[in-house]
Design a protein around this motif. Sequence first.
Motif, PDB file in Angstrom:
ATOM      1  N   ILE A  48       0.853  -1.181  -0.109  1.00  0.00           N
ATOM      2  CA  ILE A  48       0.146  -0.120  -0.136  1.00  0.00           C
ATOM      3  C   ILE A  48       0.892   1.189  -0.129  1.00  0.00           C
ATOM      4  O   ILE A  48       0.604   2.108  -0.831  1.00  0.00           O
ATOM      5  N   ARG A  49       2.002   1.262   0.619  1.00  0.00           N
ATOM      6  CA  ARG A  49       2.875   2.365   0.878  1.00  0.00           C
ATOM      7  C   ARG A  49       3.416   2.586  -0.370  1.00  0.00           C
ATOM      8  O   ARG A  49       3.581   3.562  -0.812  1.00  0.00           O
ATOM      9  N   ARG A  50       3.848   1.554  -1.096  1.00  0.00           N
ATOM     10  CA  ARG A  50       4.365   1.783  -2.389  1.00  0.00           C
ATOM     11  C   ARG A  50       3.602   2.372  -3.412  1.00  0.00           C
ATOM     12  O   ARG A  50       3.917   3.345  -4.017  1.00  0.00           O
ATOM     13  N   VAL A  51       2.303   2.087  -3.523  1.00  0.00           N
ATOM     14  CA  VAL A  51       1.386   2.564  -4.621  1.00  0.00           C
ATOM     15  C   VAL A  51       0.959   4.021  -3.898  1.00  0.00           C
ATOM     16  O   VAL A  51       1.078   4.814  -5.094  1.00  0.00           O
TER      17      VAL A  51
ATOM     18  N   LEU B 106       2.189  12.648   0.402  1.00  0.00           N
ATOM     19  CA  LEU B 106       2.429  10.821   0.206  1.00  0.00           C
ATOM     20  C   LEU B 106       3.823  10.724  -0.639  1.00  0.00           C
ATOM     21  O   LEU B 106       4.369   9.524  -0.380  1.00  0.00           O
ATOM     22  N   GLU B 107       4.353  11.593  -1.183  1.00  0.00           N
ATOM     23  CA  GLU B 107       5.701  11.285  -1.653  1.00  0.00           C
ATOM     24  C   GLU B 107       6.725  11.088  -0.833  1.00  0.00           C
ATOM     25  O   GLU B 107       7.639  10.341  -0.997  1.00  0.00           O
ATOM     26  N   ARG B 108       6.686  11.648   0.377  1.00  0.00           N
ATOM     27  CA  ARG B 108       7.562  11.513   1.399  1.00  0.00           C
ATOM     28  C   ARG B 108       7.123  10.437   2.491  1.00  0.00           C
ATOM     29  O   ARG B 108       7.654  10.544   3.380  1.00  0.00           O
ATOM     30  N   ILE B 109       6.214   9.387   2.270  1.00  0.00           N
ATOM     31  CA  ILE B 109       5.969   8.502   3.042  1.00  0.00           C
ATOM     32  C   ILE B 109       7.145   7.551   3.335  1.00  0.00           C
ATOM     33  O   ILE B 109       7.198   7.059   4.312  1.00  0.00           O
TER      34      ILE B 109
ATOM     35  N   ILE C  44       4.713  10.779   8.754  1.00  0.00           N
ATOM     36  CA  ILE C  44       3.659  10.621   7.394  1.00  0.00           C
ATOM     37  C   ILE C  44       3.416   8.951   7.578  1.00  0.00           C
ATOM     38  O   ILE C  44       2.303   8.786   7.362  1.00  0.00           O
ATOM     39  N   LEU C  45       4.449   8.266   7.647  1.00  0.00           N
ATOM     40  CA  LEU C  45       4.252   6.846   7.486  1.00  0.00           C
ATOM     41  C   LEU C  45       3.361   6.390   8.908  1.00  0.00           C
ATOM     42  O   LEU C  45       2.616   5.449   8.549  1.00  0.00           O
ATOM     43  N   ILE C  46       3.726   6.623   9.777  1.00  0.00           N
ATOM     44  CA  ILE C  46       2.936   6.339  11.200  1.00  0.00           C
ATOM     45  C   ILE C  46       1.424   6.811  10.824  1.00  0.00           C
ATOM     46  O   ILE C  46       0.633   5.952  11.131  1.00  0.00           O
ATOM     47  N   MET C  47       1.414   8.176  10.746  1.00  0.00           N
ATOM     48  CA  MET C  47      -0.055   8.515  10.397  1.00  0.00           C
ATOM     49  C   MET C  47      -0.621   7.814   9.296  1.00  0.00           C
ATOM     50  O   MET C  47      -2.008   7.338   9.430  1.00  0.00           O
ATOM     51  N   THR C  48      -0.117   7.434   8.176  1.00  0.00           N
ATOM     52  CA  THR C  48      -0.788   6.433   7.157  1.00  0.00           C
ATOM     53  C   THR C  48      -0.997   5.277   7.480  1.00  0.00           C
ATOM     54  O   THR C  48      -1.995   4.776   7.332  1.00  0.00           O
ATOM     55  N   THR C  49      -0.209   4.443   8.175  1.00  0.00           N
ATOM     56  CA  THR C  49      -0.485   3.220   9.005  1.00  0.00           C
ATOM     57  C   THR C  49      -1.572   3.191   9.715  1.00  0.00           C
ATOM     58  O   THR C  49      -2.398   2.443   9.837  1.00  0.00           O
ATOM     59  N   VAL C  50      -1.803   4.390  10.564  1.00  0.00           N
ATOM     60  CA  VAL C  50      -2.898   4.161  11.735  1.00  0.00           C
ATOM     61  C   VAL C  50      -4.366   4.532  10.937  1.00  0.00           C
ATOM     62  O   VAL C  50      -5.127   3.771  11.060  1.00  0.00           O
ATOM     63  N   ILE C  51      -4.194   5.378   9.839  1.00  0.00           N
ATOM     64  CA  ILE C  51      -5.439   5.579   9.294  1.00  0.00           C
ATOM     65  C   ILE C  51      -5.899   4.277   8.542  1.00  0.00           C
ATOM     66  O   ILE C  51      -6.947   3.764   8.429  1.00  0.00           O
ATOM     67  N   LEU C  52      -5.010   3.811   7.714  1.00  0.00           N
ATOM     68  CA  LEU C  52      -5.446   2.668   6.913  1.00  0.00           C
ATOM     69  C   LEU C  52      -5.759   1.436   7.969  1.00  0.00           C
ATOM     70  O   LEU C  52      -6.470   0.688   7.583  1.00  0.00           O
ATOM     71  N   SER C  53      -5.103   1.209   9.029  1.00  0.00           N
ATOM     72  CA  SER C  53      -5.312   0.038  10.068  1.00  0.00           C
ATOM     73  C   SER C  53      -7.071   0.566  10.569  1.00  0.00           C
ATOM     74  O   SER C  53      -7.672  -0.537  10.673  1.00  0.00           O
ATOM     75  N   ILE C  54      -7.042   1.592  10.766  1.00  0.00           N
ATOM     76  CA  ILE C  54      -8.788   2.050  11.038  1.00  0.00           C
ATOM     77  C   ILE C  54      -9.647   1.654  10.021  1.00  0.00           C
ATOM     78  O   ILE C  54     -10.754   1.033  10.336  1.00  0.00           O
ATOM     79  N   ILE C  55      -9.276   1.810   8.688  1.00  0.00           N
ATOM     80  CA  ILE C  55     -10.029   1.553   7.663  1.00  0.00           C
ATOM     81  C   ILE C  55     -10.385  -0.122   7.758  1.00  0.00           C
ATOM     82  O   ILE C  55     -11.478  -0.536   7.499  1.00  0.00           O
ATOM     83  N   THR C  56      -9.090  -0.618   7.895  1.00  0.00           N
ATOM     84  CA  THR C  56      -9.126  -2.103   8.103  1.00  0.00           C
ATOM     85  C   THR C  56      -9.903  -2.739   9.042  1.00  0.00           C
ATOM     86  O   THR C  56     -10.800  -3.735   8.748  1.00  0.00           O
ATOM     87  N   ALA C  57      -9.896  -1.901  10.203  1.00  0.00           N
ATOM     88  CA  ALA C  57     -10.817  -2.466  11.227  1.00  0.00           C
ATOM     89  C   ALA C  57     -12.281  -2.453  10.964  1.00  0.00           C
ATOM     90  O   ALA C  57     -13.065  -3.160  11.215  1.00  0.00           O
ATOM     91  N   ILE C  58     -12.494  -1.254  10.382  1.00  0.00           N
ATOM     92  CA  ILE C  58     -14.184  -0.711   9.731  1.00  0.00           C
ATOM     93  C   ILE C  58     -14.382  -2.077   8.931  1.00  0.00           C
ATOM     94  O   ILE C  58     -15.589  -2.490   9.157  1.00  0.00           O
TER      95      ILE C  58
END
Length: 590
Positions: free
Chosen positions: A354-357, A371-374, A380-394
């Motif tokens: 996901i991070r690569r895309v 996101l270019e600096r992820i 930025i990496l941690i915040m992206t991981t948290v957001i995507l993990s929340i979406i995953t849980a939902i």
Amino acid sequence: MLRQALRRFGQKLVRRPTLKEPVAKDDPRRSLNTLDLVARVVGRTVGIGVYILAGEVARNQAGPSIVICFLVAGLSSVLAGLCYAEVSARVPHSDSTYLYSFVTIGELWAFITGWTLILSHVGDKAIVARACILAFDNLRGNKISQTLRESISPHVPRVLTEYVDIFVVGLVFLLIEFRNLRYVWSFPVTKMATLVKLLVLSFVIISGFIKGDLHNWKLTEEDYAMAGLNDTSSLGPLGSGGFVPFGFEGILRGTATCFYAFIGFSSIFEKVEEAQNPQHSITMGIVISLFICFLVYFGVSAALTLMVPYYKLRHGSTLPQALLHIGWAPAYYFLAFAFLCIVSARLLGFMFPIRRVLHRMGQDGLLFPVLERIRSRPFILIMTTVILSIITAIMAVFFGLTDLLDLRSVGSLIPHSLVATSILILRYQPEAKEGENESEVLEENGHIVERLTLQGLLFPGSPTPTPLSGRVVRVCSALLALLLILLCLVLAQWPVLLSGDPVWISVVVVLLVLITGLTGVIWRQPQSSSPLYFKVPALPLLPLLSIFMNVCLMVQMTAATWALFAVWMLIGFAIYFAYGIQYSLVSNST
């Protein structure tokens, strides 16, 4: 003015980037042979799916005919893999389907591909979350989730007691991701892990053929009655017995779900620039790995349905429970532990695709530049991981396992169809000189007056592609894609067709005639003679067959899957047309 504005807008949607030179053939990074690539694909493909799909599809969708489902799904994957192989020959860069779509068919389709890949990867993570729950519960006899619910149910809302295990696993996911942000599998470890998985699954296959009973493929209503399922007059979800208890519709529905089992083959294209001999190893790696995966899935599903009647298969823990059913208790714990190890391996670095895309789309300006600096900014990496993990849980809480499997399959079927379409178009386009783009080709050939006539449509005067023949193929390909979608929607109503309704039959005949005519027009156009180390054979039939099979599978998906996908795409289109189309890197460079 309006015509010019629409033309400029259309050109923006199909603009394509210019890539840097690929890695040289003698570069030291090219260290992977065919065996390495096969091990990578088989390791990515054979895993959680073999534990989840076998029971889910056999019990609720296809019964013993699940072996046919895997056969058809594997054939569809082979067709898509051949199209990918030609695209990798044209674009010899290591990346995902997103880059291939961007370079071959343009910006809008690349955004659709990338945005779809993000959703499918998140859905895959939700599937792994559910699989992780099953793995823990199998080792403890399903006591973990029961204990958690009983101990906290008086103190929390009911929705949390129902899905507390998912929230717990989601927290574990998050912690593991933070601990493994820089984790990378080495290829020796990958080959060893793949070998262990194949040995474990071979044990299951051998067990099934030793202890299996062929009668489980010939069940009747009397067998249901003897098992205590007395309502034989209305079997409902149990089907009607036999090898195909859910009928032809069950095979179609099961094939759509089983496609999830083969989606890992595209991971081979992440290593194109590391292959020692991509001309040989990429194509052979795809074919060999998909054949191995099919044999494994076919053998496991056959063994499972021979050992246990399909209506007795338990949700999620099918393979360990099958060994327990035949009286091999030690093997039950061994397989449950192996399942836990496979799930744990999938947790490591699971957010990397996901991070690569996201990084690539941010780099190209289609998503926000942050996101270019992820990769370089930990925050930025941690915040992206948290957001995507929340979406995953939902997603894991509110969607069933079948819906998640379908969502992951849709996220692969759409890019596969776009890649097949790009092959259909690119083979018939005029050749561009080195460093020359499409607009320059059109300008260079602008002095040649071409008029479209019926004779020229069927008997082109040039042995090589021209701008006119290229446009003809583009239009015909777009019309064929639309007609194939309509045909699949009509064929989905096959019970009405079998009843002999003249209206529906006439619609099918008209669609088939139009598809055949347009296919003939494309076939008559001159093809590009540029040398490639691999070209899809039997053009234009093979890419069209791939698109047809992909659309047929997508038509079988559940309404919940399409509802979630539609919402996700609406959000994506809002981002693209409000931001990406203006700030695209291709736009700024022109």
